[in-house]
Motif scaffolding. Structure first.
Motif, PDB file in Angstrom:
ATOM      1  N   ILE A 183       1.094  -1.168   0.094  1.00 16.65           N
ATOM      2  CA  ILE A 183      -0.017   0.012   0.006  1.00 16.65           C
ATOM      3  C   ILE A 183       0.967   1.258  -0.012  1.00 16.65           C
ATOM      4  O   ILE A 183       2.023   0.987   0.560  1.00 16.65           O
ATOM      5  CB  ILE A 183      -0.860  -0.087   1.036  1.00 16.65           C
ATOM      6  CG1 ILE A 183      -1.901  -1.231   1.104  1.00 16.65           C
ATOM      7  CG2 ILE A 183      -1.493   1.146   1.442  1.00 16.65           C
ATOM      8  CD1 ILE A 183      -3.112  -1.000   2.113  1.00 16.65           C
ATOM      9  N   ALA A 184       0.389   2.266  -0.774  1.00 12.73           N
ATOM     10  CA  ALA A 184       1.436   3.492  -0.750  1.00 12.73           C
ATOM     11  C   ALA A 184       0.480   4.763  -1.032  1.00 12.73           C
ATOM     12  O   ALA A 184      -0.645   4.597  -1.407  1.00 12.73           O
ATOM     13  CB  ALA A 184       2.040   3.260  -2.189  1.00 12.73           C
ATOM     14  N   VAL A 185       1.186   5.669  -0.720  1.00  6.92           N
ATOM     15  CA  VAL A 185       0.656   7.019  -0.507  1.00  6.92           C
ATOM     16  C   VAL A 185       1.053   7.316  -2.155  1.00  6.92           C
ATOM     17  O   VAL A 185       2.401   7.599  -2.295  1.00  6.92           O
ATOM     18  CB  VAL A 185       1.212   8.207   0.307  1.00  6.92           C
ATOM     19  CG1 VAL A 185       0.876   9.554  -0.008  1.00  6.92           C
ATOM     20  CG2 VAL A 185       0.358   7.894   1.561  1.00  6.92           C
ATOM     21  N   ILE A 186       0.226   7.759  -2.953  1.00  4.64           N
ATOM     22  CA  ILE A 186       0.519   8.165  -4.350  1.00  4.64           C
ATOM     23  C   ILE A 186       0.490   9.808  -4.483  1.00  4.64           C
ATOM     24  O   ILE A 186      -0.584  10.241  -4.132  1.00  4.64           O
ATOM     25  CB  ILE A 186      -0.198   7.420  -5.421  1.00  4.64           C
ATOM     26  CG1 ILE A 186      -0.198   5.873  -5.147  1.00  4.64           C
ATOM     27  CG2 ILE A 186       0.246   7.815  -6.705  1.00  4.64           C
ATOM     28  CD1 ILE A 186       1.259   5.186  -5.273  1.00  4.64           C
ATOM     29  N   GLU A 187       1.436  10.412  -5.141  1.00  9.08           N
ATOM     30  CA  GLU A 187       1.141  11.657  -5.663  1.00  9.08           C
ATOM     31  C   GLU A 187       1.156  11.733  -7.119  1.00  9.08           C
ATOM     32  O   GLU A 187       1.739  11.217  -7.861  1.00  9.08           O
ATOM     33  CB  GLU A 187       2.177  12.596  -5.373  1.00  9.08           C
ATOM     34  CG  GLU A 187       1.985  14.125  -5.868  1.00  9.08           C
ATOM     35  CD  GLU A 187       2.798  15.050  -5.172  1.00  9.08           C
ATOM     36  OE1 GLU A 187       3.257  15.056  -3.808  1.00  9.08           O
ATOM     37  OE2 GLU A 187       3.557  16.003  -5.960  1.00  9.08           O
ATOM     38  N   LEU A 188      -0.170  12.024  -7.657  1.00 12.45           N
ATOM     39  CA  LEU A 188      -0.601  12.169  -9.060  1.00 12.45           C
ATOM     40  C   LEU A 188       0.226  13.440  -9.636  1.00 12.45           C
ATOM     41  O   LEU A 188       0.580  14.339  -9.034  1.00 12.45           O
ATOM     42  CB  LEU A 188      -2.015  12.361  -9.398  1.00 12.45           C
ATOM     43  CG  LEU A 188      -2.892  11.038  -8.790  1.00 12.45           C
ATOM     44  CD1 LEU A 188      -4.424  11.502  -9.067  1.00 12.45           C
ATOM     45  CD2 LEU A 188      -2.490   9.750  -9.628  1.00 12.45           C
ATOM     46  N   ASP A 189       0.393  13.298 -10.970  1.00 12.62           N
ATOM     47  CA  ASP A 189       1.107  14.383 -11.505  1.00 12.62           C
ATOM     48  C   ASP A 189       0.187  15.728 -11.522  1.00 12.62           C
ATOM     49  O   ASP A 189       0.633  16.651 -11.979  1.00 12.62           O
ATOM     50  CB  ASP A 189       1.273  14.168 -12.972  1.00 12.62           C
ATOM     51  CG  ASP A 189       2.436  12.889 -13.293  1.00 12.62           C
ATOM     52  OD1 ASP A 189       3.103  12.524 -12.327  1.00 12.62           O
ATOM     53  OD2 ASP A 189       2.620  12.341 -14.320  1.00 12.62           O
TER      54      ASP A 189
END
Lengths: 388, 154
Positions: free
Chosen positions: B96-102
């Motif tokens: 599981i991850a924290v994702i920063e979208l573009d």
């Protein structure tokens, strides 16, 4: 404005108990009122911090505990804010007294977490996460904090061993706390050799599942004078509270802004600086919380929080001399969720009135309590307590 | 009309907040079922966020534009969940991850890769799938048709 003081406290031992939530409350109340008139004679309102009805299938805890304390017809309510519920209850009590509306208020906390086993606790705690994206992804409390730990270590260079030393320190403190769930020392290898729950956090980085209840009696200084000697009171001189986004992803992962704001407000109300705090009970639900909070509340420069595990004299420049979590913290004293914020107040009361026995911190005059709920600073409450 | 706001036409009106609106969760997940990840963008401060909501968390403005989000992003923090909640126990361990979208919006999600195969900074791409039968068992009645967002290493 009436000045709120704490004039008595009580708490059950923390750990797995045969007693139910209301029984644990009775234990805490009996201790708090051992030398006081019956609650019915003096109490104007009751608040109870309680995380989840899923453990005991019981809501209406305000009404129930009022009844069990002999306070039928007294205004009473449950306060919910996951693990910050206890300090929210204390904040309500402090504000009721400040407003002049009440002379004596009970701040209570109760949790019977072991009722559903570890799986039940995992599920109940996951209700504190955002349902839309977080819960549906399968995330758990340890893995939420693991995301913070992963990022914190990435940015600061802190190691898993640095985090382990926080648990070692808190276990050592708990050996001197007769209420603590784990009164045994551990070494860093114990932590590092324990299995991963959510990388980089291991079993011994995590606070346990606990049962417990605590009661804190808050009164106006004027009302307290008629009940106890002044040296038995502790001033509640500052309180701060704030919330942050529920979803962890939308917050600063390495600076708990909510705790910073709550502590800053509490310091301002008390008219003091962070450097004047002698003892602190902070919310170490997982080892990484303690360094994060030490930085957020102004004890430590950014990136140096893991030195909370060291004795004050061994820390680097810029660190205060505060002693952190003399109770053993959530890690070793135990973490009965809705009661934890009040266990923090119990520890500070005992320290500031010279009743902390073998764990007494010399010359402790000012304490900071930081209680968080819903993964780190989703909601945070801070209190400053001072000797009368 | 009550209040002293400026009555900006950009603010959402009560009658607009139906189950078709992307400012509600049914509307957001309906779009996700069609493969579109929608987010909000604040007209005042440009903060982007997922899901869309009627107010900006960064500045408090209620002037929010709804925009389709890019599918590409990077991992900000990640973990391996050894003991997930009961609904997901069969799939353990989960990455599981924290994702920063573009776009700058950040969200938490599953990553379809072993923990060792990804790290902070790994580029990922959004995929969307229906819930499994087991996941549906744990879903609430109104969530059963809502799809799940899962990221794959790009």
């Amino acid at each position: 404005m009436p000045e709120p003081v704490i004039l008595s406290v009580g708490a059950s031992p923390v750990g797995e108990s045969e007693l139910t939530g209301r029984d644990l409350f009775s234990v805490a109340l009996a201790e708090a009122f051992a030398d006081l008139p019956d609650p019915a004679e003096i109490v104007d309102a009751l608040y109870v911090g309680n995380q989840s009805e899923s453990y005991e299938h019981q809501i209406m805890y305000g009404t129930l505990l009022a009844e069990w304390a002999g306070l039928r017809h007294t205004p009473a309510e449950r306060v919910e804010g996951c693990a910050a519920a206890g300090a929210l209850a204390l904040r309500h009590a402090v504000r009721d007294v400040r407003s002049g509306e009440c002379d004596v208020v009970l701040a209570c906390g109760v949790e019977k977490m072991t009722a559903g086993g570890t799986a039940g606790a995992t599920d109940a705690l996951s209700a504190a996460f955002d349902r839309a994206l977080e819960q549906r992804s399968g995330i758990t409390a340890p893995s939420q904090y693991a995301l913070l730990a992963k990022r914190y270590c990435h940015e600061t260079g802190a190691s898993e061993e640095d985090l382990a030393r926080v648990a070692v320190k808190n276990h050592a403190n708990a050996t001197k706390n007769p209420r603590a769930q784990y009164q045994s020392e551990i070494d860093a290898e114990t932590v590092l050799d324990s299995s991963y729950v959510a990388r980089p956090l291991k079993l011994f980085d995590c606070a346990p599942v606990s049962d417990g209840a605590a009661v804190v009696v808050v009164a106006s200084a004027e009302a307290a004078e008629t009940l106890v000697d002044s040296e038995e009171t502790v001033r509640a001189s500052g309180v701060g509270a704030g919330s942050n986004n529920l979803a962890v992803a939308e917050r600063d992962l390495t600076f708990v802004e909510g705790a910073h704001r709550a502590a800053t407000q509490a310091y301002e109300e008390a008219g003091i600086e962070a450097s004047e705090i002698d003892i602190a009970e902070v919310h170490d639900a997982f080892t990484v919380c303690e360094p994060l909070l030490a930085e957020a509340v102004g004890f430590a420069p950014r990136g140096t929080g893991v030195q909370c595990a060291l004795d004050p004299g061994d820390r680097s420049d810029g660190w205060s001399d505060v002693q952190v979590s003399s109770s053993g913290g959530l890690k070793a004293r135990g973490h009965p969720i809705g009661a934890t914020g009040l266990y923090q107040a119990v520890e500070a009361y005992e320290q500031l009135t010279g009743r902390a026995g073998d764990r007494q911190v010399e010359d402790a005059e000012r304490a900071l309590l930081v209680n968080e709920g819903g993964v780190a600073d989703a909601v945070t409450v801070a209190h400053v307590l001072e000797v009368a | 009309m009550a209040g002293r706001g400026d009555g900006s036409p950009k603010r959402v009106r009560p009658e607009e907040l139906t189950a078709e609106s992307p400012l509600t969760l049914p509307g957001f997940f309906a779009a996700l079922s069609d493969g579109r990840l929608l987010g909000g963008r604040c007209d005042e401060c440009e903060q982007a966020f997922v899901p869309p909501r009627p107010a900006c968390y960064a500045c408090g403005s209620r002037e929010i534009a709804v925009e389709e989000q890019p599918r590409e992003g990077t991992i900000v923090a990640d973990t391996e969940v050894a003991r997930p909640a009961p609904a997901f126990a069969a799939d353990a361990p989960l990455t599981i991850a924290v994702i920063e979208l573009d776009s700058g919006a950040r969200l938490t999600g599953r990553v379809a890769a072993d923990y060792e195969a990804v790290e902070i900074g790994t580029p990922v791409e959004l995929t969307v799938r229906e819930l499994t039968d087991r996941e549906k068992e744990f879903a609430l009645d109104h969530e059963g048709e809502w799809p799940l967002h899962v990221f794959e290493p790009a």
